[in-house]
Design an enzyme around this catalytic site. Structure first.
Site, PDB file in Angstrom:
ATOM      1  N   ASN A   1      -1.871  -5.577 -10.006  1.00  0.00           N
ATOM      2  CA  ASN A   1      -2.910  -5.152 -10.960  1.00  0.00           C
ATOM      3  C   ASN A   1      -2.527  -5.496 -12.392  1.00  0.00           C
ATOM      4  O   ASN A   1      -3.378  -5.875 -13.196  1.00  0.00           O
ATOM      5  CB  ASN A   1      -3.207  -3.660 -10.807  1.00  0.00           C
TER       6      ASN A   1
ATOM      7  N   ILE B   1       1.691  12.068 -14.946  1.00  0.00           N
ATOM      8  CA  ILE B   1       1.839  12.032 -16.403  1.00  0.00           C
ATOM      9  C   ILE B   1       1.944  13.475 -16.900  1.00  0.00           C
ATOM     10  O   ILE B   1       1.166  14.345 -16.495  1.00  0.00           O
ATOM     11  CB  ILE B   1       0.626  11.331 -17.050  1.00  0.00           C
TER      12      ILE B   1
ATOM     13  N   ASN C   1      -6.424   5.382 -14.844  1.00  0.00           N
ATOM     14  CA  ASN C   1      -5.692   5.062 -13.614  1.00  0.00           C
ATOM     15  C   ASN C   1      -6.616   4.366 -12.623  1.00  0.00           C
ATOM     16  O   ASN C   1      -7.827   4.568 -12.644  1.00  0.00           O
ATOM     17  CB  ASN C   1      -5.165   6.372 -12.988  1.00  0.00           C
TER      18      ASN C   1
ATOM     19  N   HIS D   1      -6.936   3.871  -8.365  1.00  0.00           N
ATOM     20  CA  HIS D   1      -6.417   4.462  -7.130  1.00  0.00           C
ATOM     21  C   HIS D   1      -7.147   3.845  -5.930  1.00  0.00           C
ATOM     22  O   HIS D   1      -8.365   3.699  -5.959  1.00  0.00           O
ATOM     23  CB  HIS D   1      -6.611   5.980  -7.159  1.00  0.00           C
TER      24      HIS D   1
HETATM   25  C1  GAR Z   1      -2.583  -0.231  -6.208  1.00  0.00           C
HETATM   26  O1  GAR Z   1      -3.281  -0.330  -5.006  1.00  0.00           O
HETATM   27  C2  GAR Z   1      -2.999   1.019  -6.958  1.00  0.00           C
HETATM   28  O2  GAR Z   1      -4.340   1.353  -6.776  1.00  0.00           O
HETATM   29  C3  GAR Z   1      -2.087   2.055  -6.333  1.00  0.00           C
HETATM   30  O3  GAR Z   1      -0.854   1.398  -6.218  1.00  0.00           O
HETATM   31  C4  GAR Z   1      -1.097   0.012  -5.954  1.00  0.00           C
HETATM   32  C5  GAR Z   1      -0.221  -0.800  -6.869  1.00  0.00           C
HETATM   33  O4  GAR Z   1      -0.271  -2.162  -6.529  1.00  0.00           O
HETATM   34  N1  GAR Z   1      -2.000   3.246  -7.139  1.00  0.00           N
HETATM   35  C6  GAR Z   1      -1.907   4.463  -6.637  1.00  0.00           C
HETATM   36  O5  GAR Z   1      -1.807   4.703  -5.441  1.00  0.00           O
HETATM   37  C7  GAR Z   1      -1.940   5.588  -7.672  1.00  0.00           C
HETATM   38  N2  GAR Z   1      -1.954   6.850  -7.053  1.00  0.00           N
HETATM   39  P1  GAR Z   1       0.270  -3.250  -7.548  1.00  0.00           P
HETATM   40  O6  GAR Z   1       1.679  -2.811  -7.974  1.00  0.00           O
HETATM   41  O7  GAR Z   1       0.306  -4.529  -6.783  1.00  0.00           O
HETATM   42  O8  GAR Z   1      -0.663  -3.303  -8.725  1.00  0.00           O
END
Ligand code: GAR
Length: 194
Positions: A14, A93, A107, A109
């Site tokens: 991301n 946070i 954020n 999710h």
């Molecule tokens: C993503 O899918 C994001 O939505 C999730 O972690 C992943 C990170 O992927 N976040 C959560 O679960 C927050 N609670 P990335 O490191 O490849 O961006």
């Protein structure tokens, strides 16, 4: 240009989507800092490759959350950061940053919140056997993946879906949705300031 910091803990796909969207001119933001709580995480490599400074810290080396968030806050202020963008940052946070950035922490999710908050939302959805999951972008409050929802997209869980195939679909949606929603927020804010 809105000055932002991206917080990440892992692979950083991301983060990469935000870097790429900014480079294409589709996201009027300057990533001033990447904040990461895991040594060796690939998001740090991505930051280096994009020549973005990063701040890596070891949470367990501090007496409490306030202690390391104070340090982060100093870095954010030095760089005049206006928004904190969480991109796979797997930590709650605390009040230090929440109070310094009211309605300015966002954020993403991988579920249709309020369903499946917390860790491994994709695994949770598969285990629950639901036909539909998705992606949520929301403002951050003191809870775990709570806070006002800004945007959601649905992703179907098809017969024979594997974790890998679902992960791929969700990530593709995230990479498209996150820069778009952020761009809308930053544009509105600039219009209000003018
Ligand atoms: C993503 O899918 C994001 O939505 C999730 O972690 C992943 C990170 O992927 N976040 C959560 O679960 C927050 N609670 P990335 O490191 O490849 O961006």
């Amino acid at each position: 240009m809105t000055k932002i910091a991206v917080f990440a803990s892992g692979h950083g796909s991301n983060l990469q989507a935000l870097i790429d969207a900014a480079a294409r001119g589709e996201l009027a933001a300057q990533i001033r800092l990447v904040v990461c709580d895991r040594p060796g995480a690939y998001c740090l490599t991505r930051a280096s490759q994009a020549r973005i400074p990063y701040f890596m810290f070891y949470p367990h080396k501090y007496p409490n959350k306030a202690a390391y968030e104070e340090l982060i806050l100093r870095q954010l202020r030095e760089r005049e950061v206006e928004y904190i963008v969480l991109a796979g940052y797997m930590r709650l946070i605390g009040p230090t940053l929440l109070e310094a950035f009211p309605q300015r922490i966002i954020n993403i999710h991988p579920s249709l919140l309020p369903s499946f908050p917390g860790k491994d939302a994709i695994g949770q959805a598969l285990a629950a056997g639901v036909p539909l999951t998705g992606v949520t972008v929301h403002y951050v409050d003191e809870g775990m993946d709570t806070g006002p929802i800004i945007a959601q997209r649905q992703v179907s869980i098809d017969p024979g879906e594997t974790r890998e195939s679902l992960e791929q679909k969700i990530h593709a949606v995230e990479h498209e949705l996150y820069p778009k929603v952020l761009q809308e927020i930053f544009t509105k804010r600039r219009e209000n300031l003018d």
